[in-house]
Design a protein around this motif. Structure first.
Motif, mmCIF file in Angstrom:
data_model
loop_
_atom_site.group_PDB
_atom_site.id
_atom_site.type_symbol
_atom_site.label_atom_id
_atom_site.label_comp_id
_atom_site.label_asym_id
_atom_site.label_seq_id
_atom_site.Cartn_x
_atom_site.Cartn_y
_atom_site.Cartn_z
ATOM 1 N N ASP A 105 -65.367 26.861 136.483
ATOM 2 C CA ASP A 105 -65.133 25.433 136.263
ATOM 3 C C ASP A 105 -66.153 24.895 135.264
ATOM 4 O OD1 ASP A 105 -63.963 22.972 136.547
ATOM 5 O OD2 ASP A 105 -65.045 22.456 138.384
ATOM 6 N N ASP A 106 -65.725 23.908 134.464
ATOM 7 C CA ASP A 106 -66.604 23.279 133.466
ATOM 8 C C ASP A 106 -67.323 24.333 132.628
ATOM 9 O OD1 ASP A 106 -66.055 20.597 133.919
ATOM 10 O OD2 ASP A 106 -67.475 20.468 135.588
ATOM 11 N N ALA A 107 -66.510 25.150 131.947
ATOM 12 C CA ALA A 107 -67.071 26.253 131.154
ATOM 13 C C ALA A 107 -68.003 25.755 130.056
ATOM 14 C CB ALA A 107 -65.936 27.078 130.543
ATOM 15 N N GLN A 108 -67.903 24.455 129.697
ATOM 16 C CA GLN A 108 -68.776 23.931 128.652
ATOM 17 C C GLN A 108 -70.237 23.931 129.081
ATOM 18 O OE1 GLN A 108 -66.533 22.120 130.262
ATOM 19 N NE2 GLN A 108 -67.496 20.279 131.105
ATOM 20 N N TRP A 109 -70.503 24.001 130.405
ATOM 21 C CA TRP A 109 -71.888 23.996 130.890
ATOM 22 C C TRP A 109 -72.367 25.398 131.294
ATOM 23 C CZ3 TRP A 109 -72.796 19.726 128.930
ATOM 24 C CH2 TRP A 109 -72.043 18.578 129.171
ATOM 25 N N THR A 110 -71.500 26.387 131.242
ATOM 26 C CA THR A 110 -71.867 27.748 131.670
ATOM 27 C C THR A 110 -72.838 28.372 130.670
ATOM 28 O OG1 THR A 110 -69.705 28.000 132.689
ATOM 29 C CG2 THR A 110 -70.939 30.016 132.278
ATOM 30 N N PHE A 134 -60.436 29.482 133.364
ATOM 31 C CA PHE A 134 -61.524 28.627 132.921
ATOM 32 C C PHE A 134 -61.017 27.189 132.819
ATOM 33 C CE2 PHE A 134 -62.177 32.810 131.143
ATOM 34 C CZ PHE A 134 -63.535 33.057 131.287
ATOM 35 N N THR A 135 -61.877 26.216 133.135
ATOM 36 C CA THR A 135 -61.575 24.824 132.804
ATOM 37 C C THR A 135 -62.656 24.344 131.847
ATOM 38 O OG1 THR A 135 -62.875 23.732 134.548
ATOM 39 C CG2 THR A 135 -60.642 24.488 135.127
ATOM 40 N N VAL A 136 -62.249 23.473 130.924
ATOM 41 C CA VAL A 136 -63.187 22.958 129.941
ATOM 42 C C VAL A 136 -62.858 21.497 129.678
ATOM 43 C CG1 VAL A 136 -61.747 23.718 127.995
ATOM 44 C CG2 VAL A 136 -64.198 23.318 127.648
ATOM 45 N N HIS A 137 -63.910 20.685 129.509
ATOM 46 C CA HIS A 137 -63.733 19.259 129.216
ATOM 47 C C HIS A 137 -63.164 19.112 127.814
ATOM 48 C CE1 HIS A 137 -64.533 15.042 128.683
ATOM 49 N NE2 HIS A 137 -65.051 14.932 129.908
ATOM 50 N N ALA A 138 -62.168 18.229 127.673
ATOM 51 C CA ALA A 138 -61.498 18.058 126.382
ATOM 52 C C ALA A 138 -62.463 17.608 125.290
ATOM 53 C CB ALA A 138 -60.355 17.055 126.529
ATOM 54 N N ASP A 139 -63.536 16.889 125.643
ATOM 55 C CA ASP A 139 -64.476 16.401 124.630
ATOM 56 C C ASP A 139 -65.479 17.464 124.186
ATOM 57 O OD1 ASP A 139 -63.241 13.952 124.783
ATOM 58 O OD2 ASP A 139 -64.700 13.092 126.172
#
Length: 921
Positions: A105-110, A134-139
């Motif tokens: 979850d929230d791969a942008q922070w991994t 994986f999930t990622v924030h659109a921004d």
């Protein structure tokens, strides 16, 4: 939700093809990514996946394996290699036991090293059943982590799924229900759907309304503390649009409105005055502008999610949004804008009277005769197509019209008529009686329509004596019988009221109507009289004459009859059911339902359900019959219309008997007796006696049953009427009388059955019933040959086969066993467990041991516990079909589908269609 379906499909493909699948879900903040991921993880665990969880552990999930955390102090490449090695070993161990879901979850922070390590392992395990999610924030798709994900996407088979769709329906209800610890009511769900459909917005709203005491929980259902919110025109005519809305919701909508430009706010407020939906040309005219000038403001409102387009009109996102925007318009200015809108609509070349009336109720003042006349005419026009709207407009008109005016009487009549059609019978009676007291000194001819609607409400509510009295009073003051008038004829009401009490009196009234060819009575009154005559012929055993009278009544009724409260179609369906022409009966019942829907007579919604339930029971579909009967009782309660409740409860009693549930049958019989009291028992008295005898026989034996029936069976007229209740009654009565040692009673029953058959040779079911009873009396097994094909009723046919086996026991054991086996198979197919158990006992006496089921017992829960019908319903619902679509595919009613769904939910221990879709194999 389409993303869920696609991810679950990839789960299956990963297992079946033993190949890895990779999914990246991109969506904005607060849209429910994490909630969806956790649900998918739980679903995967139920499907046998090992879940390697990169998100926070959540209570209630299957035990998850936590990702290996990176160690500090190594060079980046060494870190990636070490992480990849450890992670590969971890996954390989799980793959020995089954498929694996890796969720991040929230791969942008991994950690970047961890993402790269996952990419290395993906390449090595490409041919293993692993689903990488994986999930990622659109921004953040352009962040360093986003770049790594896009690189993985180019190297592997990656499905990049777009933003999550706004939550609706069950998903919204699920979130609200979790927070409120109760099932949210429709209004609560509507408010939650109005805030944009994102989980975060829904959570914020629900927490605020709960904290401020805007919801109350009763019987585990959360409802608005201000009461139910009106919808449609009922909402449009309310004086205070914001009154039912919780203050947190109003504040939220006002905040969103302030985010618009002043110009867009102004345009949207004027649009709200026009209604929940509005034509752009009307809005342009109200603003005195060209349509092109509205482009910018309307696009801004669309972008804010406050409105959308629907065909040739714009529509507010939800009615609560429209209410909240309208509430921001100052009351005085709102009244002036309503006047402007009404004038505009009335000046329209085609004169939009009904729409104008909705605005006039907000701005007209007492004494404004033109406005009052418009409101009065509009309400009357609305009555046929929308009783709800007619009731709301007429009720508001009553506040404006002078109490001593003819318009006031007309508005009261329209409001009462609308309430009757809606099934608000107590409200209709209260309003009519109050208005008649107000108009005590008014000319009786003016109040006659109001009196007839009062009589209608009383009759439908079951107050037949009061309805009869009001009908007599109304006839006494009637001077005109113009067939074009909108209210029901008093004579017609009199026929209905009497038919529930005194057969001789009602038949006398009917004969007076019919004995004068071309007399003063309308076709509707003549049709009602023919209805009465048809039932009289039936009670006398003249079935052909009864059918003829019913057919003639149907012919007279026309496509949209004023005699809607006693449609001859109901009588025809009832008669066809009694002679077991069941397919014809079902078609007529459907025609009756269609007429009720077309004429918007919600008060009559229990009637077609009662007809269908009785027909389906005769066809042997116990589950479908019970489902319609339960739905019919609920409709009766909603509509306050108990007249068909006895027939609905009778279906449940017989169904319970056939299943062998004697406690439920006895309780159902008690309820049946309570809802068919003496003052309105006439149509149901024979049915109640028959069912009382059946239940008594099952619980206390044949002697007790004969005590219940002996007096009735000894009376020729009573005996005939009991036998006409159900074709199989003759054989049952003979069988019971012989078992009780009362041969004389059995002979009387056979004589009565043969007399009925002699006069009705064209009805095979009636003839078969007489021959069946004679064969039992004489002990002639040969006389039963072929009768099962004549009944048109699978349960009665099975009883013929059972009787043949019973009569053969002493002379031909093998033939008896074969017949009883056939009978038991037939009963099993019908779900008639009580009858099947009786046959099993007979077989045991012949030395044949039969298991209770001819297949392995089903478990009580899980997929294997579902019947074949339930499994088919489950598969169709899991594919996304609605109840109505499933009903169409399976040729049953939506109520039957709902009945099966409740059983499916119970057996699978789930709560919703979403749950079903996610666990379907």
């Amino acid at each position: 939700m389409t993303q869920v379906g696609r991810i679950e499909q990839l789960m299956r493909e990963s297992v079946e093809g033993r190949r890895a699948q990779v999914v990246v879900l991109e969506s904005g903040a607060g849209t429910g990514k994490t909630r969806l991921l956790l649900e998918l993880m739980a679903n995967a665990a139920r499907r046998g996946f090992a879940v390697v969880n990169g998100a926070l552990d959540q209570p209630g999930l299957a035990r998850a394996v936590t990702l290996v955390n990176p160690r500090n102090g190594r060079q980046e490449d060494d870190r990636i290699g070490t992480l990849a090695g450890r992670f590969e070993a971890q996954l390989t161990g799980h793959l020995r036991r089954g498929p694996v879901l890796v969720a991040v979850d929230d791969a942008q922070w991994t950690d970047l090293a961890l993402l790269n390590a996952l990419g290395v392992v993906m390449s090595k395990l490409d041919n293993a059943p692993v689903l990488w999610l994986f999930t990622v924030h659109a921004d953040h798709v352009d962040s360093p982590n986003g770049v790594v994900l896009r690189t993985l996407a180019r190297k592997h088979r990656v499905e990049w799924l777009g933003p999550l769709e706004p939550l609706t329906g069950e998903a919204v209800a699920g979130i609200a229900g979790d927070l409120l610890d109760a099932t949210p009511g429709d209004d609560v769900v509507a408010l939650c759907e109005s805030v944009g459909g994102t989980p975060q917005a829904i959570v914020d709203l629900v927490l605020d309304v709960r904290r401020e005491g805007c919801v109350t929980v009763t019987d585990q259902v959360a409802r608005l503390a201000t009461g139910p919110m009106p919808t449609g025109i009922s909402a449009a005519v309310e004086p205070d649009p914001g009154a039912p809305l919780p203050r947190p919701f109003v504040r939220l909508m006002q905040s969103r409105l302030r985010e618009l430009s002043p110009r867009a706010q102004e345009v949207l407020q004027v649009a709200a005055v026009l209604g929940n939906s509005f034509a752009p040309q009307d809005l342009a005219e109200m603003l005195g502008e060209r349509p092109a000038q509205l482009l910018g403001p309307l696009q801004e409102a669309i972008g804010a999610g406050l409105i959308g387009s629907d065909s040739d009109e714009f529509v507010f996102h939800r009615e609560p949004v429209w209410r909240a925007v309208l509430d921001t318009v100052p009351e005085l200015l709102r009244s002036m804008l309503h006047r402007q809108a009404a004038t505009m609509l009335l000046d329209h070349p085609r004169g939009r009277l009904e729409a104008a009336a909705v605005h006039l109720v907000h701005c007209a003042v007492p004494g404004d005769q033109e406005a009052i006349s418009t409101i009065c005419e509009a309400a009357q026009r609305m009555l046929a197509s929308s009783p709800q709207a007619a009731s709301a407009v007429a009720a508001r008109g009553l506040r404006i019209a002078p109490p001593d005016s003819s318009d006031h009487v007309a508005l009261a009549t329209t409001a009462t008529a609308a309430l009757v059609r809606l099934g608000c019978l107590s409200d209709a009676v209260d309003l009519a009686e109050e208005q008649l007291r107000v108009h005590t000194n008014t000319c009786p001819e003016f109040t006659r329509p109001l009196r007839t609607w009062l009589a209608t409400a009383l009759m439908l509510r079951g107050d037949t004596t009061a309805a009869f009295d009001v009908s007599k009073e109304t006839i006494a003051v009637t001077k005109s019988r113009n067939a074009a008038e909108a209210e029901p004829c008093p004579e017609l009401l009199l026929l209905n009221a009497l038919s529930h009490n005194d057969h001789s009196k009602v038949l006398a009234v009917a004969n007076r109507v019919l004995d004068v060819p071309g007399g003063p009575h309308s076709d509707d009154v003549r049709a009602a009289a023919l209805n009465v005559r048809a039932m009289a012929h039936w009670r006398d055993g003249r079935l052909d004459a009864a059918m003829g009278a019913a057919d003639e009544a149907v012919r007279l009724r026309g496509p949209l009859t004023r005699a809607w409260q006693c449609d001859p179609l109901w009588t025809r369906a009832w008669l066809l059911t009694r002679v077991r022409r069941l397919d014809e009966a079902l078609a007529v019942a459907e025609a009756a339902r269609s007429a009720i829907d077309t004429e918007h007579n919600g008060v009559l919604s229990p009637v077609p359900l009662a007809l269908r339930a009785t027909i389906l029971l005769a066809k042997g579909d116990i589950a479908a019959a019970e489902a319609d009967a339960v739905a019919g009782l609920a409709a009766s309660e909603r509509a306050e219309m108990p007249l068909y409740e006895p027939q609905l409860r009778a279906v449940l009693v017989i169904s319970a008997l056939r299943r062998g549930d004697l406690a439920t049958a006895s309780d159902g019989l008690r309820r049946l007796e309570e809802c068919a009291p003496a003052e309105r028992s006439q149509p149901w008295s024979g049915m109640v006696r028959v069912l009382t005898a059946l239940v008594t026989s099952a619980r206390r034996g044949v002697h007790a049953a004969m005590d219940e029936l002996r007096e009735s069976l000894a009376d020729p007229d009573e005996c005939r009427r009991l036998l006409l209740e159900d074709p199989s009654m003759a054989a049952w009565a003979v069988r019971t009388a012989l078992s009780a040692g009362e041969k004389e009673i059995a002979e009387d029953v056979v004589a009565a059955a043969e007399k009925i058959a002699a006069g009705n040779q064209c009805y095979l079911t009636i003839v078969a019933a007489a021959q069946h009873s004679r064969a039992l009396l004489d002990g002639e097994v040969g006389a039963l040959s072929g009768l099962e094909d004549c009944y048109g009723d699978p349960w009665a046919a099975a009883s013929v086969i059972e009787d043949a086996g019973t009569l053969l026991r002493d002379d031909d054991r093998d033939a008896a066993v074969a017949a009883l086996n056939r009978a038991m198979a037939a009963y099993d197919e019908l779900g008639a467990e009580w009858d099947s158990a009786r046959v099993r006992r007979k077989l045991r006496r012949l030395g044949v041991r039969r298991r209770h089921w001819n297949h392995e017992a089903r478990p009580e829960t899980g997929w294997d516990s579902l019947t074949s019908t339930e499994a088919k319903v489950a598969r169709l619902v899991a594919r996304g079909l609605t109840n109505r679509q499933v009903a169409s595919e399976m040729f049953v009613s939506p109520h039957t589908v709902g009945f099966h769904l409740r059983q499916i939910y119970r057996k699978l221990n789930i709560q919703s269609r979403v749950d079903l879709a996610r666990i379907a194999p």
